[in-house]
Design a protein around this motif. Structure first.
Motif, PDB file in Angstrom:
ATOM      1  N   ALA A 168      -8.626  -8.196  -3.494  1.00 50.36           N
ATOM      2  CA  ALA A 168      -8.832  -7.593  -2.178  1.00 50.36           C
ATOM      3  C   ALA A 168      -9.904  -6.506  -2.245  1.00 50.36           C
ATOM      4  O   ALA A 168     -10.744  -6.392  -1.356  1.00 50.36           O
ATOM      5  CB  ALA A 168      -7.520  -7.031  -1.655  1.00 50.36           C
ATOM      6  N   ARG A 203     -13.414  -8.048  -2.733  1.00 53.08           N
ATOM      7  CA  ARG A 203     -13.966  -8.636  -1.509  1.00 53.08           C
ATOM      8  C   ARG A 203     -14.630  -7.591  -0.618  1.00 53.08           C
ATOM      9  O   ARG A 203     -15.545  -7.912   0.132  1.00 53.08           O
ATOM     10  CB  ARG A 203     -12.855  -9.327  -0.712  1.00 53.08           C
ATOM     11  CG  ARG A 203     -12.450 -10.645  -1.328  1.00 53.08           C
ATOM     12  CD  ARG A 203     -11.423 -11.361  -0.479  1.00 53.08           C
ATOM     13  NE  ARG A 203     -10.675 -12.275  -1.326  1.00 53.08           N
ATOM     14  CZ  ARG A 203      -9.357 -12.278  -1.473  1.00 53.08           C
ATOM     15  NH1 ARG A 203      -8.618 -11.435  -0.783  1.00 53.08           N
ATOM     16  NH2 ARG A 203      -8.781 -13.125  -2.273  1.00 53.08           N
ATOM     17  N   LYS A 204     -14.153  -6.337  -0.702  1.00 58.70           N
ATOM     18  CA  LYS A 204     -14.726  -5.295   0.157  1.00 58.70           C
ATOM     19  C   LYS A 204     -16.135  -4.895  -0.268  1.00 58.70           C
ATOM     20  O   LYS A 204     -16.921  -4.438   0.553  1.00 58.70           O
ATOM     21  CB  LYS A 204     -13.827  -4.049   0.113  1.00 58.70           C
ATOM     22  CG  LYS A 204     -12.634  -4.178   1.023  1.00 58.70           C
ATOM     23  CD  LYS A 204     -11.817  -2.901   1.013  1.00 58.70           C
ATOM     24  CE  LYS A 204     -10.396  -3.218   1.421  1.00 58.70           C
ATOM     25  NZ  LYS A 204      -9.429  -2.245   0.970  1.00 58.70           N
ATOM     26  N   ILE A 216     -18.369  -6.834  -2.091  1.00 61.85           N
ATOM     27  CA  ILE A 216     -19.334  -7.909  -2.298  1.00 61.85           C
ATOM     28  C   ILE A 216     -19.639  -8.634  -0.994  1.00 61.85           C
ATOM     29  O   ILE A 216     -18.850  -8.578  -0.050  1.00 61.85           O
ATOM     30  CB  ILE A 216     -18.833  -8.952  -3.333  1.00 61.85           C
ATOM     31  CG1 ILE A 216     -17.536  -9.606  -2.833  1.00 61.85           C
ATOM     32  CG2 ILE A 216     -18.648  -8.329  -4.695  1.00 61.85           C
ATOM     33  CD1 ILE A 216     -17.146 -10.847  -3.586  1.00 61.85           C
ATOM     34  N   LEU A 222     -14.295  -8.882  10.580  1.00 61.73           N
ATOM     35  CA  LEU A 222     -13.651  -9.344   9.347  1.00 61.73           C
ATOM     36  C   LEU A 222     -13.880  -8.358   8.202  1.00 61.73           C
ATOM     37  O   LEU A 222     -13.086  -8.274   7.277  1.00 61.73           O
ATOM     38  CB  LEU A 222     -14.189 -10.727   8.947  1.00 61.73           C
ATOM     39  CG  LEU A 222     -13.866 -11.874   9.901  1.00 61.73           C
ATOM     40  CD1 LEU A 222     -14.535 -13.161   9.439  1.00 61.73           C
ATOM     41  CD2 LEU A 222     -12.368 -12.080  10.010  1.00 61.73           C
ATOM     42  N   TYR A 223     -14.985  -7.621   8.263  1.00 58.37           N
ATOM     43  CA  TYR A 223     -15.290  -6.666   7.205  1.00 58.37           C
ATOM     44  C   TYR A 223     -15.000  -5.225   7.626  1.00 58.37           C
ATOM     45  O   TYR A 223     -15.495  -4.288   7.030  1.00 58.37           O
ATOM     46  CB  TYR A 223     -16.726  -6.849   6.707  1.00 58.37           C
ATOM     47  CG  TYR A 223     -16.830  -8.043   5.776  1.00 58.37           C
ATOM     48  CD1 TYR A 223     -16.667  -7.896   4.405  1.00 58.37           C
ATOM     49  CD2 TYR A 223     -17.004  -9.317   6.277  1.00 58.37           C
ATOM     50  CE1 TYR A 223     -16.705  -8.985   3.551  1.00 58.37           C
ATOM     51  CE2 TYR A 223     -17.041 -10.426   5.433  1.00 58.37           C
ATOM     52  CZ  TYR A 223     -16.893 -10.250   4.068  1.00 58.37           C
ATOM     53  OH  TYR A 223     -16.908 -11.326   3.227  1.00 58.37           O
ATOM     54  N   HIS A 224     -14.205  -5.078   8.672  1.00 52.94           N
ATOM     55  CA  HIS A 224     -13.727  -3.768   9.121  1.00 52.94           C
ATOM     56  C   HIS A 224     -14.855  -2.785   9.418  1.00 52.94           C
ATOM     57  O   HIS A 224     -14.746  -1.602   9.114  1.00 52.94           O
ATOM     58  CB  HIS A 224     -12.779  -3.156   8.088  1.00 52.94           C
ATOM     59  CG  HIS A 224     -11.779  -4.133   7.543  1.00 52.94           C
ATOM     60  ND1 HIS A 224     -10.757  -4.631   8.301  1.00 52.94           N
ATOM     61  CD2 HIS A 224     -11.671  -4.721   6.322  1.00 52.94           C
ATOM     62  CE1 HIS A 224     -10.052  -5.489   7.564  1.00 52.94           C
ATOM     63  NE2 HIS A 224     -10.591  -5.568   6.377  1.00 52.94           N
ATOM     64  N   ARG A 230      -6.648  -6.453  14.605  1.00 47.96           N
ATOM     65  CA  ARG A 230      -7.985  -6.630  15.169  1.00 47.96           C
ATOM     66  C   ARG A 230      -8.621  -7.938  14.685  1.00 47.96           C
ATOM     67  O   ARG A 230      -9.201  -8.691  15.466  1.00 47.96           O
ATOM     68  CB  ARG A 230      -8.853  -5.419  14.769  1.00 47.96           C
ATOM     69  CG  ARG A 230     -10.154  -5.348  15.531  1.00 47.96           C
ATOM     70  CD  ARG A 230     -10.959  -4.123  15.145  1.00 47.96           C
ATOM     71  NE  ARG A 230     -12.371  -4.375  15.384  1.00 47.96           N
ATOM     72  CZ  ARG A 230     -13.354  -3.934  14.601  1.00 47.96           C
ATOM     73  NH1 ARG A 230     -13.071  -3.210  13.547  1.00 47.96           N
ATOM     74  NH2 ARG A 230     -14.603  -4.203  14.898  1.00 47.96           N
ATOM     75  N   GLU A 231      -8.485  -8.225  13.389  1.00 49.35           N
ATOM     76  CA  GLU A 231      -9.061  -9.459  12.852  1.00 49.35           C
ATOM     77  C   GLU A 231      -8.376 -10.688  13.445  1.00 49.35           C
ATOM     78  O   GLU A 231      -9.017 -11.672  13.799  1.00 49.35           O
ATOM     79  CB  GLU A 231      -8.906  -9.531  11.322  1.00 49.35           C
ATOM     80  CG  GLU A 231      -9.596  -8.443  10.557  1.00 49.35           C
ATOM     81  CD  GLU A 231      -8.611  -7.415  10.065  1.00 49.35           C
ATOM     82  OE1 GLU A 231      -8.462  -6.388  10.779  1.00 49.35           O
ATOM     83  OE2 GLU A 231      -7.976  -7.607   9.015  1.00 49.35           O
ATOM     84  N   LEU A 268     -13.777 -16.875   5.619  1.00 49.14           N
ATOM     85  CA  LEU A 268     -12.537 -16.125   5.798  1.00 49.14           C
ATOM     86  C   LEU A 268     -11.887 -15.826   4.453  1.00 49.14           C
ATOM     87  O   LEU A 268     -11.313 -14.759   4.249  1.00 49.14           O
ATOM     88  CB  LEU A 268     -11.557 -16.914   6.673  1.00 49.14           C
ATOM     89  CG  LEU A 268     -12.050 -17.247   8.079  1.00 49.14           C
ATOM     90  CD1 LEU A 268     -10.954 -17.961   8.858  1.00 49.14           C
ATOM     91  CD2 LEU A 268     -12.467 -15.983   8.818  1.00 49.14           C
ATOM     92  N   VAL A 302     -13.284 -15.280   1.639  1.00 50.96           N
ATOM     93  CA  VAL A 302     -13.978 -14.273   0.845  1.00 50.96           C
ATOM     94  C   VAL A 302     -13.981 -12.916   1.553  1.00 50.96           C
ATOM     95  O   VAL A 302     -14.335 -11.904   0.982  1.00 50.96           O
ATOM     96  CB  VAL A 302     -15.415 -14.757   0.500  1.00 50.96           C
ATOM     97  CG1 VAL A 302     -16.363 -14.511   1.638  1.00 50.96           C
ATOM     98  CG2 VAL A 302     -15.903 -14.150  -0.783  1.00 50.96           C
ATOM     99  N   ALA A 303     -13.537 -12.910   2.805  1.00 42.93           N
ATOM    100  CA  ALA A 303     -13.501 -11.650   3.562  1.00 42.93           C
ATOM    101  C   ALA A 303     -12.304 -10.802   3.146  1.00 42.93           C
ATOM    102  O   ALA A 303     -11.279 -11.341   2.745  1.00 42.93           O
ATOM    103  CB  ALA A 303     -13.438 -11.950   5.054  1.00 42.93           C
ATOM    104  N   PRO A 304     -12.462  -9.467   3.216  1.00 40.37           N
ATOM    105  CA  PRO A 304     -11.358  -8.595   2.789  1.00 40.37           C
ATOM    106  C   PRO A 304     -10.257  -8.505   3.851  1.00 40.37           C
ATOM    107  O   PRO A 304      -9.947  -7.438   4.355  1.00 40.37           O
ATOM    108  CB  PRO A 304     -12.045  -7.241   2.573  1.00 40.37           C
ATOM    109  CG  PRO A 304     -13.212  -7.262   3.495  1.00 40.37           C
ATOM    110  CD  PRO A 304     -13.641  -8.708   3.618  1.00 40.37           C
ATOM    111  N   ILE A 305      -9.696  -9.648   4.196  1.00 37.76           N
ATOM    112  CA  ILE A 305      -8.615  -9.665   5.181  1.00 37.76           C
ATOM    113  C   ILE A 305      -7.387 -10.275   4.541  1.00 37.76           C
ATOM    114  O   ILE A 305      -7.489 -11.021   3.578  1.00 37.76           O
ATOM    115  CB  ILE A 305      -8.995 -10.509   6.429  1.00 37.76           C
ATOM    116  CG1 ILE A 305      -9.453 -11.908   6.013  1.00 37.76           C
ATOM    117  CG2 ILE A 305     -10.040  -9.812   7.254  1.00 37.76           C
ATOM    118  CD1 ILE A 305      -9.646 -12.883   7.156  1.00 37.76           C
TER     119      ILE A 305
END
Lengths: 345, 276
Positions: free
Chosen positions: A85, A88-89, A91, A116-118, B3-4, B101, B103-106
């Motif tokens: 987790a 992923r933030k 890269i 998706l990336y906040h 939100r996501e 999705l 690879v996203a930090p979710i």
């Protein structure tokens, strides 16, 4: 294996550190076979190899999409299997397949990516403007992506990968299946990125000229193993000089011996193949007149002569024993299949 | 996380709304069901032929077969809408959107939950269309329409919405889970075709439990669709006449089903979205 001796790297801290990384599929296919390498901050690091060499599998492991069979991979000090987790933030990934949504507009795709990336909405808006401008998509941003050309989609993809200002950007075959002009424009964007930010870029490619023109260092990967890791210049140097290709009316062993006997000729590559002989020399400008005058003296008939300067192509041949270009037809068919698959949707 | 989930659900709905054919289908399908099935399939006479019976006991409190089936149709249309909630996942997998999705930090759970959310919205829109058409039939000469019981008010309407949302969420989660687990479009379509008929006919949606053979009735009592329509009928017709369960059990049954399916979907997403 060529050892990386450039002292500049000794003092730098690696942002990606891979040790004995291995991926075995179905207990027998060694897609990635215990590879080790470091990627340093701010460099463009290239993985060069034919299809099926293990490039995408390596990128999948580094981007937390695939669990390694064994070994370790750290991204900014974070072990990918333990802290996916967090990895992923920091890269960004631009995968080989297009992942943008055809039924949304370019801008909507970017907005979704920001969520998706906040990236907070207030920050996202100017950043999306800036990134769309960077990749030249400001004008068509409100059009549906399904109206975009392949190159535009890829540029949008690149912009998406940058939305959260990643410290490391992974590009998997960034120009696969694109035409020459579009490829050049993607290269331009990657160069701009490199010069304007200190982002580390890890890319895979099977296009030699792409690796040559973009990468600071290249790892040549074949059958899951890294067979060389050097700067493009050093890789080319390691090949050792120019190649002279001679075609005779009829070739025989005595001609080979005569050529070998010349002091300027370093090495004969191969034997008489048909009526052709390949000669490797440190400097073709000096060696070629000597070879030709010797042949004239002995009245040996020559059909044609050609000279090749060292290229990454040759380096690849040298390290893997095969010519990367021979396989390209297969790659392009794969790319074409990918394109038509998308169109069907 | 919210939100996501909402952004991805909005993406789904945008794609849906941008396909005009989908909207036409959304409006026409309920009409076909209610007009061709609801009006033609006259169980009133069939039930009466057995002797003098109170139709309201046979039809779960509904005064006519049409009123009975109109409520059942709310659940059926929800089921048919949610059947396809996992298909989008398969397309996302094929077109690479899923990679983005992954690879996203979710949280992995966002992926199924967003699908469930958009599918619930779509099915509730469908259900509203059914309800409006069923009511409007009362004003067309020669057609049966949905007749509400006395005392149907705002609270009952909210209850109806709540139960249907739970049903939609449960079914969406079920079919999203299948889409996550199966990955192959043909297999998933096969399974959808296999499941929709038994799901529909082993419930009291279109056919009253009291007229079913014993073995079918005992299965039908525990079909999630039955819990939902049984509960909604008690609210709409304001009586527990001919009901399979008390309304408390109905709500509990549908809530348990829904939570279970969502739990399975989110658990599965952690495994199914990781490549071995």
């Amino acid at each position: 294996m060529v050892i990386d001796r450039s002292s500049a790297n000794a003092s730098r801290i690696p942002v990606v550190r891979v040790v004995n990384l291995e991926k075995v599929f179905d207990g027998r296919i060694h897609a990635v076979d215990k590879i080790s390498f470091d990627v340093f901050e701010g460099e463009v690091f290239g993985f060069l190899g034919p299809n099926g060499a293990g490039k995408t599998t390596t990128i999948s492991m580094l981007t937390t999409l695939t669990v390694p069979t064994s070994g370790s991979a750290e991204v900014l000090g974070l072990e990918v299997t333990d802290r996916p987790a967090e990895v992923r933030k920091v890269i960004g990934l631009v995968p080989q397949d297009l992942t943008v949504d055809d039924d949304l507009t370019g801008r909507e795709n970017m907005e979704l990516q920001a969520t998706l990336y906040h990236v907070p909405a207030a920050v996202a808006k100017p950043r999306i403007d800036e990134l769309l401008d960077l990749v030249g998509l400001t004008e068509p941003q409100d059009r549906y992506v399904k109206t975009y050309s392949g190159g535009m989609r890829k540029r949008l993809e690149l912009a998406e990968g940058l939305i959260h200002r990643p410290r490391i950007l992974f590009l998997d075959e960034p120009t696969l299946g694109l035409d020459v002009q579009t490829r050049a424009s993607i290269w331009e964007h990657i160069r701009k990125l490199k010069s304007e930010t200190n982002m580390t870029i890890f890319m895979t490619t099977h296009y030699l000229e792409e690796a040559d023109s973009l990468c600071d260092r290249i790892a040549i990967i074949d059958h899951g193993k890294i067979v060389a890791l050097e700067s493009p210049e050093n890789l080319k140097k390691a090949v050792g000089g120019d190649i002279i290709d001679l075609e005779f009316i009829s070739c025989n062993e005595s001609i080979l011996d005569d050529i070998k006997g010349l002091p300027e000729v370093a090495l004969i590559h191969g034997k008489c193949e048909g009526n052709r002989v390949k000669v490797r020399v440190p400097d073709s400008g000096v060696a070629l007149p000597r070879i030709l005058s010797m042949l004239f003296e002995k009245k040996i008939g020559i059909v044609s002569v050609s000279v090749r300067k060292p290229s990454l192509d040759q380096a690849f041949l040298e390290y893997t024993g095969k010519n990367l270009r021979d396989d390209e037809g297969g790659f392009d068919r794969a790319a074409a299949a990918l394109q038509s698959r998308r169109r069907r949707g | 996380m919210i939100r996501e989930t909402l952004s991805l659900a909005a993406r789904d709905l945008k794609k849906w709304l941008r396909t005009p054919m989908q909207i036409v289908v959304t409006l026409i399908t309920p009409l076909f069901w209610l007009l061709l099935f609801g009006q033609a399939f006259n169980l009133n006479k069939l039930a009466a032929s057995a002797g003098p019976v109170d139709l309201r006991v046979v039809f779960g409190g509904a005064p006519t077969y049409f009123s009975f089936m109109a409520i059942g149709q709310l659940a059926v249309i929800i089921m048919f809408t949610t059947l396809f909630s996992g298909v989008g996942l398969i397309w996302d997998r094929r077109f690479g959107f899923l990679t983005k999705l992954q690879v996203a930090p979710i949280s992995r759970a966002v992926i199924p939950l967003s699908r469930v959310a958009s599918s619930v919205v779509r099915s509730m829109i469908q259900a509203s269309v059914v309800l409006i058409i069923a009511i409007s039939f009362s004003y067309i000469h020669g057609l049966n329409g949905l007749e509400f019981g006395q005392g149907f008010g705002v609270l009952e309407l909210l209850g109806l919405i709540g139960i249907l949302v739970l049903l939609a969420a449960g079914f969406s989660a079920l079919f999203v889970s299948l889409g996550l687990a199966i990955k192959n479009q043909e297999t998933l379509f096969g399974l959808i075709n296999l499941l929709n008929l038994p799901l529909m006919f082993t419930s009291s949606a279109l056919f009253p439990i009291s007229l079913m053979p014993g073995w079918l009735a005992s299965i039908a009592k525990y079909n999630p669709i039955t819990f939902a329509v049984d509960g909604v009928r008690q609210l709409v017709f304001n009586t527990s006449l001919g009901s399979a369960h008390s309304i408390g059990i109905d709500v509990l049954g549908i809530a348990v089903f829904s939570s279970l399916m969502i739990a399975i979907g989110t658990t599965l997403s952690r495994r199914a979205l990781m490549r071995a």
